[in-house]
Design a protein around this motif. Sequence first.
Motif, mmCIF file in Angstrom:
data_model
loop_
_atom_site.group_PDB
_atom_site.id
_atom_site.type_symbol
_atom_site.label_atom_id
_atom_site.label_comp_id
_atom_site.label_asym_id
_atom_site.label_seq_id
_atom_site.Cartn_x
_atom_site.Cartn_y
_atom_site.Cartn_z
ATOM 1 N N GLN A 317 43.560 41.512 37.427
ATOM 2 C CA GLN A 317 43.458 40.421 36.469
ATOM 3 C C GLN A 317 44.633 40.411 35.507
ATOM 4 O O GLN A 317 45.197 39.355 35.211
ATOM 5 N N MET A 318 44.991 41.590 35.004
ATOM 6 C CA MET A 318 46.117 41.665 34.078
ATOM 7 C C MET A 318 47.421 41.278 34.765
ATOM 8 O O MET A 318 48.233 40.518 34.220
ATOM 9 N N LEU A 319 47.622 41.774 35.985
ATOM 10 C CA LEU A 319 48.844 41.460 36.710
ATOM 11 C C LEU A 319 48.920 39.980 37.048
ATOM 12 O O LEU A 319 49.984 39.350 36.921
ATOM 13 N N SER A 320 47.800 39.390 37.456
ATOM 14 C CA SER A 320 47.812 37.966 37.805
ATOM 15 C C SER A 320 48.099 37.105 36.588
ATOM 16 O O SER A 320 48.844 36.123 36.674
ATOM 17 N N THR A 321 47.531 37.471 35.438
ATOM 18 C CA THR A 321 47.811 36.724 34.206
ATOM 19 C C THR A 321 49.279 36.816 33.843
ATOM 20 O O THR A 321 49.919 35.813 33.485
#
Length: 400
Positions: A317-321
């Motif tokens: 989630q953090m990487l995609s954001t």
Amino acid sequence: MTQSLWKIAAMVRVMALDLWRDRGALLMTFLLPPLVFLIFSSVFAGTTGDNIQLKLAVADTARTTDSGRLAAALVRSHEVRAEAAPTADEVRRRVKSGQADAGLVIRADPASADKPFLIIADPSRAVAAPLAQARVQQVLASALPDVTLRRTITQLEPALGGFTDEQIENADSAAALMRDDPSGDDGGFFEREAVKDAKVGGGVIAYYAGAVMILFALFSAMQGALGLVDEQSTGVADRLLAGTAGMGPVVSGKFLFLVGQGLIQALLIFATAQVVYGVAVIQHAMLWLPTTLAASACAAGVALGLVSMCRTRDQAQMLSTFVILVLAAIGGSMVPRFLMPPWLQTAGWFTPHAWTIEAYQAILWRDAGISGVYKAWCVLTIVGLFGLVVAHVLARRLRR
């Protein structure tokens, strides 16, 4: 009350330990925010009027000494990225094709009474024309102040009934001094021309339709690709890996679904653009469809490839954001790329956003044929397939 406080403290401790043990999520939680800040500050700081370096095509059709001085000064100037063009038609072609942000045709001697400068601009880049005019005025004032003085004298002479020989001589001396020591103001005598067959607002709508399409295609694809992590954490992946086919069909199935999802999203976006703003999507359907498929495949492949590299949902989630925000900012989904510093414009070509936006503008605004979009098709498709291959490879490693 004391028991509640202990429970709260225990929950804080548990979450802190979870974050500490997940080193990937820990790094992305505390290192990515300042990195995103640096990127965004670079993008938006370069969009102020003083920092924008427009690409300007310059054609000197007057062929006088002063017009040649001005053209040479523009090419040397650090305020604008000027390139010489042989004819006015070539300037129009470069502006129409997007090779230049604006164009300048020096059609008469800068000191003449008539308006010697013609600014050619694309209405889809509304700010380009006034910025180009301002840059030319800056260069004219700093490099050719004597021309501004002589033009003023030429304009005043009929109203004052002519000048004496002594006054003309004094004016020539002042102009010579200004040429040696530039310190004057601009004359500001321009005419503007929009590129042929340009519909005001249409280019802007086509731009942002492409920008929104690729932004939401990536966003939705990232959300859909998170299922890979969920399947690993819930044990579904283990049951799939126990079979003969493994995770390969799952990855391929997700890829096809995400491509279809992106296609439907794009269809809705561009249908709205056609109905509400009159963008000619149906008329260019033969080129619009493969462009959309290539962009959707790119978004799906990038999402699957990135998510497959993560071990936990928090990391994914953090990487995609982070990826969505950075690619959108650099690629032009948030700010038009021509307003960015030159190095960021170059960096934008490493994002799917820039290729997608330029392809849609070439089709829907500039009426370009396959020659204007085939490079974008190739880049987007290759990136998407590369991401798909990465996801398959990592799924096989999971099996081992």
